[in-house]
Design a protein around this motif. Structure first.
Motif, short mmCIF file in Angstrom:
data_model
loop_
_atom_site.label_atom_id
_atom_site.label_comp_id
_atom_site.label_asym_id
_atom_site.label_seq_id
_atom_site.Cartn_x
_atom_site.Cartn_y
_atom_site.Cartn_z
N ASP A 135 0.80 -1.21 0.00
CA ASP A 135 0.00 0.00 0.00
C ASP A 135 0.84 1.28 0.00
O ASP A 135 0.31 2.37 0.19
N HIS A 136 2.19 1.16 -0.20
CA HIS A 136 3.07 2.34 -0.25
C HIS A 136 3.99 2.23 -1.45
O HIS A 136 4.67 1.22 -1.63
N ALA A 137 4.04 3.29 -2.26
CA ALA A 137 4.96 3.36 -3.39
C ALA A 137 6.31 3.90 -2.92
O ALA A 137 6.39 4.64 -1.93
N PRO A 138 7.41 3.56 -3.61
CA PRO A 138 8.72 4.14 -3.26
C PRO A 138 8.68 5.67 -3.40
O PRO A 138 8.09 6.20 -4.35
N GLN A 139 9.32 6.34 -2.49
CA GLN A 139 9.30 7.80 -2.47
C GLN A 139 10.72 8.36 -2.57
O GLN A 139 11.62 7.94 -1.83
N PHE A 140 10.96 9.32 -3.51
CA PHE A 140 12.22 10.04 -3.61
C PHE A 140 12.25 11.16 -2.56
O PHE A 140 11.20 11.75 -2.26
N PRO A 141 13.44 11.49 -2.02
CA PRO A 141 13.49 12.60 -1.05
C PRO A 141 13.16 13.95 -1.69
O PRO A 141 12.67 14.85 -1.02
N GLN A 161 23.65 9.32 -7.43
CA GLN A 161 22.91 8.14 -6.96
C GLN A 161 21.59 8.58 -6.35
O GLN A 161 21.54 9.49 -5.53
N LEU A 162 20.52 7.87 -6.77
CA LEU A 162 19.18 8.14 -6.27
C LEU A 162 18.82 7.13 -5.19
O LEU A 162 19.08 5.93 -5.33
N ILE A 219 14.53 11.73 -16.58
CA ILE A 219 13.39 11.35 -15.74
C ILE A 219 13.60 9.91 -15.30
O ILE A 219 13.77 9.01 -16.14
N ILE A 220 13.60 9.69 -13.98
CA ILE A 220 13.87 8.39 -13.38
C ILE A 220 12.60 7.90 -12.68
O ILE A 220 11.94 8.67 -11.96
N ARG A 221 12.25 6.55 -12.88
CA ARG A 221 11.12 5.94 -12.18
C ARG A 221 11.64 4.89 -11.22
O ARG A 221 12.51 4.10 -11.57
N ALA A 222 11.05 4.89 -9.99
CA ALA A 222 11.36 3.88 -8.99
C ALA A 222 10.09 3.06 -8.76
O ALA A 222 9.05 3.62 -8.40
N THR A 233 8.26 8.93 -9.67
CA THR A 233 9.30 9.43 -10.58
C THR A 233 9.98 10.66 -9.97
O THR A 233 9.44 11.35 -9.11
N ALA A 234 11.20 10.94 -10.50
CA ALA A 234 11.98 12.13 -10.14
C ALA A 234 12.69 12.64 -11.38
O ALA A 234 12.95 11.89 -12.33
N THR A 235 13.07 13.94 -11.35
CA THR A 235 13.72 14.58 -12.49
C THR A 235 15.12 15.03 -12.10
O THR A 235 15.32 15.65 -11.03
N ILE A 236 16.11 14.75 -12.95
CA ILE A 236 17.50 15.16 -12.72
C ILE A 236 17.89 16.15 -13.81
O ILE A 236 17.81 15.84 -15.01
#
Length: 762
Positions: A135-141, A161-162, A219-222, A233-236
């Protein structure tokens, strides 16, 4: 979501099941229960049966079941669990449970005799486990990241490194995260990025080109491996920092300049360069070096921080006579190492320098004369006499050998030497004294200029260091404070300290010898010396017997180590000291008058007499052999003027008895010479013995044939001239005879009476 990757990960992360769903039987305690497990976020309906337990003692005793602990009557969740009717042992849950908040509950069960209320068995403790669901998706800081990468970054090395956080149960597929590169902008074939699937490290694949793409966006997806899979997702944002992939080049391959010799000058030549890298970065900034032609260190080159061009300077004067031209090979490179990317791999370049040639032509100018050597040392003994040759100054003109050089003495504070204008020879002209204040550490400095005949004339400077080695030319003398001493009459034989000094150096100085002058009367009977051997520069003067108050002179000799001695006199004043132990300073006007009156009287009498003699006019006839001067018209008298001297105190006599000198008077007539300027003169008649008698000019009878001491005409009447000044007439008391002073009267004769003014009758 790649299900095959997650399946592979689940295989690696799978753990053996340590629990079974079979009932546990506790034979000793007679508890029977089923494992209790709840699914996270169970939607219900509620209350919902969790499980059932019982105690086998219920066959004999009517039991009642009770539960307590977290989830029942304690935090974190009160009222979450309950028993239906306290008889069957069925446990119910009343609402959904969040595993991330409370992953399990430790509950206590008790069996109580219904009739007595007593606990019939020990409490049972067990966990109610909450089964995780995804019930929890990975979260980027952060949602976006900004990084900088150098253009010279090597391929394959991690640049970033992410990391993500998944709140689901650890070591389960629900919390296992995989990373994927979703997109790259701009997408270039030779410049790309990739991301590690498990670690999340971003790496460069290929080479970066700042000039082509200075920025990239990734664009990176975890995603996790749960069912269903959850992701974020997160953007670098990647900025490319320009590196040195362009070599600087000179705008010209040859330069020519002209420099006058003997000059030091900054920035005589600007060397512009071109560089294709970003301005004001280490990849663009240049550094210059003189690769060849600067072996003597005449040149220096620096970089202008604003224009990036080279600045050539002259830091050491050039000499036309030594070298008329210089060829400099100058190279340039960047502060940062140059690189090149080939087939996706960096290739450092070792020989990454551009070069140019600078031709420097030296212009001839008038150089000052040069001394050879510029400074030299000459040794001479102290006290050297004039006309001693000390040495030669030698100077040459670098411009031409036939130049006329003139030498000039510019520093000789004691005026001891002369320098020959043409040859440079140095010769003493006065006696040299090492004790001069201008001699420093036995060295006396002489400075000479050499001047050429160029236009304009230039000057070189040479120095002669005259070293004066000491000779024994100074005898020891008393120090000033030891020359005049005072002692009270009551002090008796108290020692008086005598300290001496010598201007010479060792071995011509101390230790000194002190000795009383035995030729001076009874000095050894009155005084004695006690030498202080441990010092060698002092002695003690002691009275052998008591002396009355007064001033005394003690003569003694002081000698140096070589025996050179000099007579010294110590002035000792003995005081009565009525008010203490020190002599009092006082002035006695009467004593001063008695002491000075003889001197004053003598000076006044002689000055008045000479003044009268110089002002008178006298004439002697040129052919008169007989003459007569009346006795009443030429009466002269030396009057006693020092009657006071007879009353001088005896205390003053020891200091002055042996200092009186006799004054002799020559007979004026016998010693007069024709042409002597002056009028009346003192003369003493022949046969006169008593200086107090009155001399008279008598008639002179000249016999025929008498050739001795004939009268002579010295001046005609009116020819005598008076003296212009009496300022040069100086007499000291020591120059006057004591007999002359004693025979002077208390009154003086007017000057006119002492002059022979009467004519000789014809």
């Amino acid at each position: 979501m790649d299900t095959s990757v997650c399946a592979w990960l689940l295989l690696l992360l799978s753990l053996p099941q340590g629990q079974s769903h079979q009932p546990l039987h506790r034979s000793k305690r007679r508890w029977v229960l089923t494992t209790l497990e709840l699914q996270e976020e169970d939607p219900g309906p509620f209350p919902k049966l969790v499980g059932e337990l019982f105690n086998n003692m219920s066959k004999n005793v009517s039991l009642m079941y009770l539960i307590r602990g977290p989830g029942v009557d304690e935090f974190p969740e009160i009222g979450l669990f309950s028993i239906e009717d306290r008889q069957s042992g069925k446990i119910y849950v009343h609402r959904p449970v969040d595993r991330e908040m409370t992953p399990s509950f430790m509950v206590y069960f008790d069996a109580v005799d219904r009739s007595t209320g007593k606990v019939v068995d020990e409490s049972l403790i067990f966990n109610i486990r909450i089964r995780d669901v995804n019930d929890h998706a990975p979260q980027f800081p952060e949602k976006e990241f900004s990084i900088t990468v150098k253009e010279s970054q090597a391929a394959g090395q991690p640049i970033f490194q992410l990391l993500t956080v998944d709140l689901d149960q650890e070591n389960t597929p629900n919390s296992q995260v995989l990373y994927f590169l979703v997109s790259q902008t701009p997408l270039l074939r030779e410049s790309g990025f990739r991301i590690d699937l498990i670690s999340g490290e971003v790496r460069l694949s290929g080479c970066l080109h700042y000039e082509t793409a200075p920025r990239f966006t990734l664009i990176i997806r975890a995603s996790d491996c749960g069912e269903p899979s959850l992701s974020s997702t997160a953007t670098i944002h990647i900025s490319v920092e320009d590196s040195n992939n362009h070599m600087p080049t000179f705008t010209d391959d040859h330069y020519t300049i002209q420099i006058s010799e003997g000059q030091v000058e900054r920035d005589v030549l600007y060397l512009p360069v071109h560089d294709g890298d970003s301005p004001f970065t280490p990849a663009w900034r240049t550094q210059f070096n003189i690769w060849d032609g600067n072996e003597e260190g005449h040149f220096d080159i620096t970089t202008d921080p604003e224009t990036n061009q080279g600045l050539l300077s002259i830091i050491k004067p050039l000499d036309y006579e030594t070298q008329v031209a210089h060829s400099l090979l100058i190279v340039v490179e960047n502060q940062e190492q140059l690189f090149n990317c080939q087939e996706g791999q960096l290739q450092p370049l070792r020989k990454a320098m551009a070069s140019t040639t600078v031709s420097v032509q030296v212009l001839d100018t008038n150089d000052p004369p040069a001394f050879h050597p510029r400074s030299f040392i000459v040794s001479e003994e102290d006290g050297a006499w004039p006309a001693i040759q000390l040495g030669y100054f030698n100077a040459t003109d670098p411009d031409r050998a036939d130049s006329q050089i003139r030498y000039e003495l510019v520093r000789d504070p004691e005026n001891w030497v002369t320098v020959d204008e043409k040859s440079g020879e140095v010769t003493t002209k006065r006696q040299i004294d090492r004790e001069s204040p201008h001699v420093n550490g036995s060295f006396y400095t002489i400075v000479v200029h050499a001047i050429d005949n160029g236009l304009p004339p230039l000057t070189g400077t040479g120095t002669l260091m005259l070293f004066l080695y000491d000779v024994n030319d100074n005898a020891p003398i008393l120090q000033p404070h030891s020359r005049h001493l005072e002692i009270c009459e009551s002090a008796g034989n108290k020692a008086l300290l005598l300290e001496a000094e010598d201007a010479d150096l060792d071995p011509y100085a101390g230790p000194f010898t002190f000795d009383l002058d035995s030729d001076q009367g009874d000095v050894r009977e009155i005084w004695m010396l006690r030498i202080k051997q441990e010092e060698g520069h002092s002695a003690e003067l002691i009275m052998r017997r008591s002396l009355p108050p007064g001033d005394y002179l003690v003569p003694l000799f002081i000698g140096d180590r070589q025996g050179l001695a000099q007579k010294q006199t110590v002035h000792v004043r003995i005081c009565s000291c009525p008010s203490g132990s020190d002599c009092e300073e006082h002035s006695d006007p009467g004593l001063l008058w008695w002491a000075l009156s003889p001197v004053c009287a003598a000076v006044m009498a002689l000055s008045a007499s000479l003044l009268g003699l110089l002002r008178c006019y006298c004439v002697f006839g040129p052919k008169r052999l007989r003459g007569f001067i009346p006795s009443d018209s030429g009466h002269q008298t030396l009057i006693v003027s020092n009657e006071e001297t007879k009353a001088l105190s005896a205390q003053m006599q020891p200091a002055g008895e042996d200092q009186m000198l006799a004054l002799s008077f020559n007979r004026a007539v016998a010693s007069a010479k024709p042409g002597v300027k002056g009028c009346g003169m003192f003369f003493e008649p022949r046969g006169a013995k008593n200086l107090t008698s009155t001399p008279k000019l008598q008639g002179v009878d000249v016999l025929e044939g008498d050739t001795g001491d004939l009268p002579h005409v010295y001046r005609e009447e009116g020819e005598c001239e008076g003296a212009e000044t009496l300022s040069s007439l100086t007499f000291l008391e020591q120059d006057l005879s004591s007999e002359l002073l004693d025979s002077s009267g208390s009154k003086s004769t007017p000057p006119e009476a002492m002059c022979f003014t009467s004519r000789v009758p014809s």
